[in-house]
Scaffold this motif. Sequence first.
Motif, mmCIF file in Angstrom:
data_model
loop_
_atom_site.group_PDB
_atom_site.id
_atom_site.type_symbol
_atom_site.label_atom_id
_atom_site.label_comp_id
_atom_site.label_asym_id
_atom_site.label_seq_id
_atom_site.Cartn_x
_atom_site.Cartn_y
_atom_site.Cartn_z
ATOM 1 N N MET A 1 0.835 -1.201 0.000
ATOM 2 C CA MET A 1 0.000 0.000 0.000
ATOM 3 C C MET A 1 0.872 1.254 0.000
ATOM 4 O O MET A 1 0.640 2.172 -0.787
ATOM 5 N N HIS A 2 1.877 1.282 0.888
ATOM 6 C CA HIS A 2 2.755 2.449 0.938
ATOM 7 C C HIS A 2 3.518 2.627 -0.376
ATOM 8 O O HIS A 2 3.663 3.753 -0.877
ATOM 9 N N GLY A 3 3.975 1.504 -0.942
ATOM 10 C CA GLY A 3 4.703 1.577 -2.212
ATOM 11 C C GLY A 3 3.818 2.109 -3.332
ATOM 12 O O GLY A 3 4.239 2.958 -4.129
ATOM 13 N N ALA A 4 2.568 1.615 -3.396
ATOM 14 C CA ALA A 4 1.640 2.058 -4.442
ATOM 15 C C ALA A 4 1.328 3.547 -4.298
ATOM 16 O O ALA A 4 1.262 4.283 -5.298
ATOM 17 N N LEU A 5 1.168 4.003 -3.066
ATOM 18 C CA LEU A 5 0.838 5.405 -2.827
ATOM 19 C C LEU A 5 2.017 6.314 -3.163
ATOM 20 O O LEU A 5 1.836 7.386 -3.762
ATOM 21 N N GLU A 6 3.224 5.890 -2.820
ATOM 22 C CA GLU A 6 4.402 6.700 -3.134
ATOM 23 C C GLU A 6 4.587 6.828 -4.644
ATOM 24 O O GLU A 6 4.928 7.905 -5.154
ATOM 25 N N ARG A 7 4.400 5.739 -5.394
ATOM 26 C CA ARG A 7 4.493 5.807 -6.866
ATOM 27 C C ARG A 7 3.441 6.751 -7.424
ATOM 28 O O ARG A 7 3.707 7.552 -8.327
ATOM 29 N N ASP A 8 2.239 6.681 -6.854
ATOM 30 C CA ASP A 8 1.141 7.551 -7.306
ATOM 31 C C ASP A 8 1.488 9.024 -7.070
ATOM 32 O O ASP A 8 1.227 9.892 -7.910
ATOM 33 N N LYS A 9 2.087 9.318 -5.922
ATOM 34 C CA LYS A 9 2.472 10.707 -5.624
ATOM 35 C C LYS A 9 3.494 11.211 -6.632
ATOM 36 O O LYS A 9 3.401 12.344 -7.119
ATOM 37 N N ARG A 10 4.493 10.353 -6.939
ATOM 38 C CA ARG A 10 5.535 10.775 -7.882
ATOM 39 C C ARG A 10 4.951 11.085 -9.255
ATOM 40 O O ARG A 10 5.448 11.950 -9.978
ATOM 41 N N GLU A 11 3.876 10.389 -9.607
ATOM 42 C CA GLU A 11 3.234 10.608 -10.909
ATOM 43 C C GLU A 11 2.108 11.626 -10.837
ATOM 44 O O GLU A 11 1.323 11.777 -11.781
ATOM 45 N N ALA A 12 2.000 12.331 -9.680
ATOM 46 C CA ALA A 12 1.010 13.402 -9.470
ATOM 47 C C ALA A 12 -0.420 12.896 -9.623
ATOM 48 O O ALA A 12 -1.290 13.601 -10.143
ATOM 49 N N PHE A 13 -0.660 11.656 -9.175
ATOM 50 C CA PHE A 13 -2.010 11.082 -9.169
ATOM 51 C C PHE A 13 -2.695 11.177 -10.531
ATOM 52 O O PHE A 13 -3.828 11.650 -10.652
ATOM 53 N N GLN A 14 -1.993 10.736 -11.560
ATOM 54 C CA GLN A 14 -2.566 10.741 -12.900
ATOM 55 C C GLN A 14 -3.676 9.701 -13.001
ATOM 56 O O GLN A 14 -3.592 8.622 -12.410
ATOM 57 N N GLN A 15 -4.710 10.034 -13.781
ATOM 58 C CA GLN A 15 -5.776 9.056 -14.019
ATOM 59 C C GLN A 15 -5.209 7.866 -14.787
ATOM 60 O O GLN A 15 -4.319 8.018 -15.622
ATOM 61 N N THR A 16 -5.721 6.689 -14.486
ATOM 62 C CA THR A 16 -5.182 5.482 -15.119
ATOM 63 C C THR A 16 -5.494 5.416 -16.613
ATOM 64 O O THR A 16 -4.765 4.783 -17.375
ATOM 65 N N SER A 17 -6.582 6.061 -17.029
ATOM 66 C CA SER A 17 -6.933 6.109 -18.453
ATOM 67 C C SER A 17 -7.899 7.259 -18.675
ATOM 68 O O SER A 17 -8.335 7.919 -17.739
ATOM 69 N N GLU A 18 -8.247 7.463 -19.914
ATOM 70 C CA GLU A 18 -9.168 8.566 -20.255
ATOM 71 C C GLU A 18 -10.528 8.368 -19.609
ATOM 72 O O GLU A 18 -11.193 9.331 -19.226
#
Length: 514
Positions: A1-18
């Motif tokens: 969970m922590h790893g997934a959240l940290e990756r998401d932060k680095r990518e500025a919480f981009q949407q997974t798709s359109e």
Amino acid sequence: MHGALERDKREAFQQTSEHALFSTSVVDIFTQLNQSFEIIRKLDCPDLKVQAHYNRRFAKTITKVLMQYCTILSKEFPSYCQKEKIPCVLMNNIQQMRVLLEKMFECMGAKQLDSEAADILNDLQLKLTTVLDNLSSMFGKSFQARMTVCMHQAAEILYQITGHPNRQTAEADADNMLSPLMDFLDGNLSLFADTCEKTVLKRILKDLWKIVLSSLEKTIILPQSNNGFGAHILTAAKGLSNLKGGGEAKSLTTKQCVIMEAALETIKQYFHAGGNGLKKTYVEKSPELSKLKYILSLYSQSTDALIKTFVTTQHTQVHNEMGIRITPSEKVWPERGSGAEMSIGEAQIQIDMVPPGKDKVHKVNIRVIAVNDMKWQTSGMFRPFVEVNMIGPLLTAQKRKFTTKSKNNSWTAKYNEVFQFILGKESPDCYELQVTVKDYCFGRADRVVGVAVVQLRDVADRKSCVCWCPLGRTIQKDETGATVMRILSQRTADEVAKDFVKLKDETRPVEEGR
């Protein structure tokens, strides 16, 4: 969970798709949870008790993971509130968790699932709903400062509209007045509509709806003083003194009230958005909207009518441990409130109702008999006197206040002074007697020792009675009473209104007494 959240932060919480409005961390977390559940499922354990034990433990794991995720997001959420899409994506993440949790619940057996495990997951679903509500509320409040600026601009436009009421032009005037607010809302709501899950959008709309109506009330309809009903309220809501041009808030005219009524209708239609926004029943039955409509209905009433509303709606103005005693053999106990306090003294008065003559005018004779057992500390001389005020409609031409002579250093004092009040032609039920014991101070304002209120409706069926009235520190007001006070406080040119507000605002000094 922590790893997934940290990756998401680095990518500025981009949407997974359109078409997916949430970000990758939610997908990553549930991918891992589903893989973990697959291990349990493939065990194909024949012992139902063991299987139920596995599911209970796994349900607790799911709860720990998702709630930790929510805790981290909630803590960091305020720092994202000004970053356009990110707050929406984060709220979408919580909503997507609710959807994926429901799917996992189905995979784990749903109705066939062990009851304890089911309860754990159902409780988690409720917790996620609460988190989403809190984030939406937090997001809505982040717009408060900008909303206030829009309301100041709207107020400035409204105060420039003068003349006689005209309902045919009210809608156009309302649109003009609301233009700063609508420009602000249009820019944001179009972004929210494109970025938010439908469930999230509805929550944001509800929070913005409440903030808009609350801002209308506090900034335009009934501006509030930071000091409550204190000395500043008589200058009537200078909260808009920062308006462009240095204008200050003032009592709305009848025309401006009509425009505000039209503005409320416009705002209601805007948030309903032809069925694409909030449900029609929600906005129409909204307590916030009902409150503003009620305030506007009071606004257009005369001072006499508002005072009558106050008297007939306020039933427990003084909170005491003991109620007012009327004659030795009968008692009337007002409702007790959470603000009940120890007695600080008692006023004893006699009320004689004089039957109306041919002129149908009611007269009331008041005999101030004594005050007893006053709790009051002072370094100087204590000179108590009693002020009696008749409160109600149509008393403008009549004497509304009498005072007794003061007594020197008497904590139990006898007065035995008689005063007569001439009421208006309304029923005695519309009047009340306020008894205020004060300490006379030469060269400065007299200090309040305590107050009591006797409503004539409680004694109107008696020709004569004696009342023992415990004194309270100040007058208590419910929401209707506070609204009437705020409206009257804006009528700075109306002496009756000013006197009423001052009278109902008098308070025993905090540092005095025991």
